[in-house]
Write a protein that holds these residues in place. Structure first.
Motif, mmCIF file in Angstrom:
data_model
loop_
_atom_site.group_PDB
_atom_site.id
_atom_site.type_symbol
_atom_site.label_atom_id
_atom_site.label_comp_id
_atom_site.label_asym_id
_atom_site.label_seq_id
_atom_site.Cartn_x
_atom_site.Cartn_y
_atom_site.Cartn_z
ATOM 1 N N ASP A 96 0.871 -1.163 -0.094
ATOM 2 C CA ASP A 96 -0.051 -0.034 -0.079
ATOM 3 C C ASP A 96 0.913 1.167 -0.104
ATOM 4 O O ASP A 96 2.089 1.176 0.082
ATOM 5 C CB ASP A 96 -0.849 0.125 1.194
ATOM 6 C CG ASP A 96 -0.332 0.045 2.609
ATOM 7 O OD1 ASP A 96 0.504 0.671 2.767
ATOM 8 O OD2 ASP A 96 -0.736 -1.037 3.150
ATOM 9 N N ARG A 106 1.133 3.721 2.099
ATOM 10 C CA ARG A 106 1.710 4.098 3.574
ATOM 11 C C ARG A 106 2.949 3.402 3.569
ATOM 12 O O ARG A 106 3.896 4.019 4.105
ATOM 13 C CB ARG A 106 0.764 3.718 4.532
ATOM 14 C CG ARG A 106 1.604 4.198 5.780
ATOM 15 C CD ARG A 106 0.750 3.443 6.991
ATOM 16 N NE ARG A 106 0.860 2.032 7.036
ATOM 17 C CZ ARG A 106 0.291 1.220 7.868
ATOM 18 N NH1 ARG A 106 -0.431 1.806 8.688
ATOM 19 N NH2 ARG A 106 0.183 -0.105 7.747
ATOM 20 N N LEU A 125 -6.457 2.250 4.847
ATOM 21 C CA LEU A 125 -5.525 1.495 4.176
ATOM 22 C C LEU A 125 -6.154 0.459 3.041
ATOM 23 O O LEU A 125 -5.869 0.248 1.825
ATOM 24 C CB LEU A 125 -4.938 0.497 5.037
ATOM 25 C CG LEU A 125 -3.726 1.472 5.987
ATOM 26 C CD1 LEU A 125 -3.274 0.579 7.069
ATOM 27 C CD2 LEU A 125 -2.788 1.932 4.905
ATOM 28 N N GLY A 131 -4.086 3.042 1.334
ATOM 29 C CA GLY A 131 -3.231 3.758 2.093
ATOM 30 C C GLY A 131 -2.728 5.061 1.734
ATOM 31 O O GLY A 131 -1.979 5.717 2.315
#
Length: 142
Positions: A51, A53, A86, A91
């Motif tokens: 993702d 993040r 997410l 994300g």
């Protein structure tokens, strides 16, 4: 091999421990595939992860190894992605958490949007802020 399609292109500042500001460029892929291209001092590095993040964490870890902070919303101490963000946004977005009574819906920000140098921190301090926000004590290593 197909050429990546970049959905967004953002220039972000980095802040060194000595106060030096230097820009990096991040090209962000499509929402369905977490892929970014970091261009730092003309050197491109492609990062792909589960993702966005996690992609951001790779960039931040690399820059922190050079004593630099990335000045983006995802590097603010009170910005945190929920499991739902997410999963459904791959994300790319996160909540801005605030101290208070919890009656208000937290704001949602793009983790790659610029943030002022005064509002960013290290990944360790961000994690500590979140644990404190939740009332959790971080695990101690003996």
């Amino acid at each position: 091999m197909t050429t990546p399609v970049w959905a967004d292109d953002v220039v972000l500042s980095t802040l060194s421990g000595h106060g030096e500001i230097r820009d990096v460029r991040i090209r962000i892929g499509q929402r369905d595939r977490a892929r970014i291209l970091l261009i730092d001092a003309g050197v491109p590095t492609e990062i792909e992860d589960s993702d966005y993040r996690n992609c951001l964490d790779v960039v931040r870890t690399r820059l922190q190894g050079e004593d630099r902070l990335l000045c983006c919303q995802g590097a603010r101490p009170n910005v945190h992605a929920s499991g739902m963000l997410l999963q459904f946004g791959n994300g790319r977005e996160a909540y801005v958490l605030a101290s208070g009574n919890g009656d208000e819906e937290p704001a949602v920000v793009d983790i790659f949007a610029p943030a002022p140098t005064s509002q960013v921190t290290t990944m360790e301090k961000q994690r500590a802020w979140y644990f404190d926000f939740l009332g959790w004590a971080p695990a101690r290593r003996e």
